[in-house]
Design a protein around this motif. Sequence first.
Motif, short mmCIF file in Angstrom:
data_model
loop_
_atom_site.label_atom_id
_atom_site.label_comp_id
_atom_site.label_asym_id
_atom_site.label_seq_id
_atom_site.Cartn_x
_atom_site.Cartn_y
_atom_site.Cartn_z
N LEU A 41 0.01 2.85 -17.19
CA LEU A 41 0.52 2.04 -16.09
C LEU A 41 -0.59 1.22 -15.44
CD1 LEU A 41 3.08 4.48 -14.44
CD2 LEU A 41 3.48 2.66 -16.12
N GLY A 42 -1.82 1.73 -15.48
CA GLY A 42 -2.94 0.94 -14.97
C GLY A 42 -3.16 -0.32 -15.78
N TRP A 43 -3.03 -0.20 -17.11
CA TRP A 43 -3.12 -1.40 -17.95
C TRP A 43 -1.96 -2.35 -17.66
CZ3 TRP A 43 0.27 -3.08 -21.83
CH2 TRP A 43 -0.18 -4.18 -22.57
N ARG A 44 -0.77 -1.79 -17.45
CA ARG A 44 0.38 -2.62 -17.09
C ARG A 44 0.13 -3.36 -15.77
NH1 ARG A 44 5.70 -0.94 -18.15
NH2 ARG A 44 6.23 -2.38 -16.46
N SER A 45 -0.44 -2.68 -14.80
CA SER A 45 -0.73 -3.31 -13.51
C SER A 45 -1.72 -4.46 -13.67
CB SER A 45 -1.28 -2.27 -12.53
OG SER A 45 -0.32 -1.28 -12.25
N TRP A 46 -2.76 -4.23 -14.48
CA TRP A 46 -3.75 -5.30 -14.69
C TRP A 46 -3.12 -6.48 -15.42
CZ3 TRP A 46 -5.41 -7.09 -19.50
CH2 TRP A 46 -6.46 -8.00 -19.47
N ARG A 47 -2.32 -6.21 -16.43
CA ARG A 47 -1.75 -7.29 -17.24
C ARG A 47 -0.75 -8.12 -16.46
NH1 ARG A 47 2.55 -7.91 -21.08
NH2 ARG A 47 1.93 -9.35 -22.75
N GLN A 48 0.03 -7.49 -15.57
CA GLN A 48 1.09 -8.19 -14.86
C GLN A 48 0.71 -8.59 -13.44
OE1 GLN A 48 4.43 -5.50 -15.14
NE2 GLN A 48 4.85 -6.03 -17.26
N HIS A 49 -0.56 -8.39 -13.05
CA HIS A 49 -1.03 -8.80 -11.72
C HIS A 49 -0.24 -8.11 -10.61
CE1 HIS A 49 -3.25 -12.28 -13.49
NE2 HIS A 49 -2.24 -12.26 -14.35
N THR A 50 0.09 -6.85 -10.76
CA THR A 50 0.85 -6.14 -9.74
C THR A 50 0.46 -4.67 -9.73
OG1 THR A 50 3.07 -5.48 -9.01
CG2 THR A 50 2.75 -5.78 -11.37
N LEU A 51 0.49 -4.09 -8.54
CA LEU A 51 0.18 -2.66 -8.40
C LEU A 51 1.44 -1.79 -8.42
CD1 LEU A 51 -2.50 -2.81 -5.56
CD2 LEU A 51 -2.88 -2.54 -8.02
N GLU B 150 11.34 1.70 -2.95
CA GLU B 150 10.83 0.39 -3.36
C GLU B 150 10.37 -0.47 -2.19
OE1 GLU B 150 10.02 -0.81 -6.14
OE2 GLU B 150 10.93 0.50 -7.63
N PRO B 151 11.10 -0.53 -1.04
CA PRO B 151 10.58 -1.32 0.09
C PRO B 151 9.23 -0.84 0.58
CG PRO B 151 12.92 -0.86 0.39
CD PRO B 151 12.46 -0.03 -0.77
N VAL B 152 9.03 0.48 0.62
CA VAL B 152 7.74 1.01 1.06
C VAL B 152 6.66 0.66 0.05
CG1 VAL B 152 6.50 3.12 1.68
CG2 VAL B 152 8.92 2.88 2.26
N ILE B 153 7.00 0.71 -1.24
CA ILE B 153 6.04 0.36 -2.28
C ILE B 153 5.64 -1.11 -2.16
CG2 ILE B 153 5.80 0.04 -4.78
CD1 ILE B 153 7.49 2.56 -5.14
N ALA B 154 6.60 -1.98 -1.87
CA ALA B 154 6.29 -3.41 -1.71
C ALA B 154 5.36 -3.65 -0.53
CB ALA B 154 7.59 -4.19 -1.54
N VAL B 155 5.60 -2.97 0.59
CA VAL B 155 4.72 -3.12 1.76
C VAL B 155 3.32 -2.60 1.45
CG1 VAL B 155 4.35 -2.34 4.13
CG2 VAL B 155 6.64 -3.03 3.40
N ALA B 156 3.23 -1.45 0.77
CA ALA B 156 1.93 -0.89 0.42
C ALA B 156 1.16 -1.82 -0.51
CB ALA B 156 2.11 0.48 -0.22
N GLU B 157 1.85 -2.42 -1.48
CA GLU B 157 1.19 -3.33 -2.41
C GLU B 157 0.66 -4.57 -1.67
OE1 GLU B 157 2.07 -5.69 -6.60
OE2 GLU B 157 3.73 -4.97 -5.37
N ALA B 158 1.46 -5.13 -0.77
CA ALA B 158 1.02 -6.30 -0.02
C ALA B 158 -0.19 -5.97 0.85
CB ALA B 158 2.16 -6.82 0.84
N TRP B 159 -0.20 -4.80 1.46
CA TRP B 159 -1.33 -4.41 2.31
C TRP B 159 -2.59 -4.21 1.50
CZ3 TRP B 159 -4.58 -0.18 2.72
CH2 TRP B 159 -5.32 -0.10 3.90
N ILE B 160 -2.47 -3.56 0.33
CA ILE B 160 -3.65 -3.33 -0.52
C ILE B 160 -4.21 -4.64 -1.04
CG2 ILE B 160 -4.43 -2.29 -2.68
CD1 ILE B 160 -2.42 -0.05 -2.20
N LEU B 161 -3.35 -5.54 -1.49
CA LEU B 161 -3.83 -6.82 -2.00
C LEU B 161 -4.46 -7.67 -0.89
CD1 LEU B 161 -0.95 -7.78 -4.45
CD2 LEU B 161 -3.17 -6.78 -4.98
N ALA B 162 -3.89 -7.60 0.32
CA ALA B 162 -4.49 -8.32 1.44
C ALA B 162 -5.87 -7.77 1.78
CB ALA B 162 -3.57 -8.27 2.65
#
Length: 292
Positions: free
Chosen positions: A94-104, A223-235
């Motif tokens: 899944l880490g490779w998937r995250s890198w390939r698709q630009h998403t956590l 999923e909503p919590v995951i989306a918020v966490a991803e946005a915060w980490i990327l920011a």
Amino acid sequence: MRTDIFARLDREPEPPKIEVPRMTRTRLALFGGTSAFYLAIVVAVLLSTWLVTLDWKIMLFRPYQQWPEIHGFLDYYVVLGQRGPTAVMVAAWLGWRSWRQHTLRPLLCLGAALLLLNVSVGAVKLGLGRLGPHYATQIGSPELFAGGDIFPSGHTANAVVTWGILAYLATTPRARRYLSALSAVVALGVGLTTVYLGTHWLSDVLLGWAAGLLVLLALPWSEPVIAVAEAWILAARDRVRERLRERRRLVPSLPVASGGPRPVREPVREPVREPVREPVGVAGRRAPATRG
């Protein structure tokens, strides 16, 4: 010449459009049916019904003694349900998937699923305190509230979640069907292997299957919590990158001639002052003063 197989290993130029699973009516119905099955297993064990009798019959049958020739293979196969090795393998993919698709999202979904699994299964394990077959004390007893931690089966529930998350994150219906079938076979085999080895009752495995499936069915709610966490980490990552760039801009640099070596700054050395030397006469006499 590159082939399509190697081309698919490259990072995608931009994040793909991924359809996030939603809590549909079908998923809600499955969640309700699995919850009812979960509750029925717990009640059957609490009341020492026929399910507990079946647990003891299988335990006294001792499958590992009936078919010893497969014992060695199943000792390795059951590792597919251990949390540590399986989490590392699935996280690497899944880490490779995250890198390939630009998403956590893949890694965050795995983390959320394991967190739900540990909390839900761990609470029931500690609350019911059931002993395993190897530590049972009274034939026919459900062995509850005796300080154990065997009910439900953590191996089984972990196999359902860690391998089922691959099907949950699949991007095509075909891949989702194949991965769902594969994860179901692996989880089924891991659960039955623990019964064969005598480390779990059959009812432990039944409850482990239900516990893992409930976690997968409940993931769309997170999923909503995951989306918020991803946005915060990327920011936060972007802020760190910007600070590093500002520091690089503040460091002065010397001009470099095209094609020439980069000049090296030498440290500035202060001149060394030599001591003043005075004329010295013969020993015991002063030097004569010059006239004129």
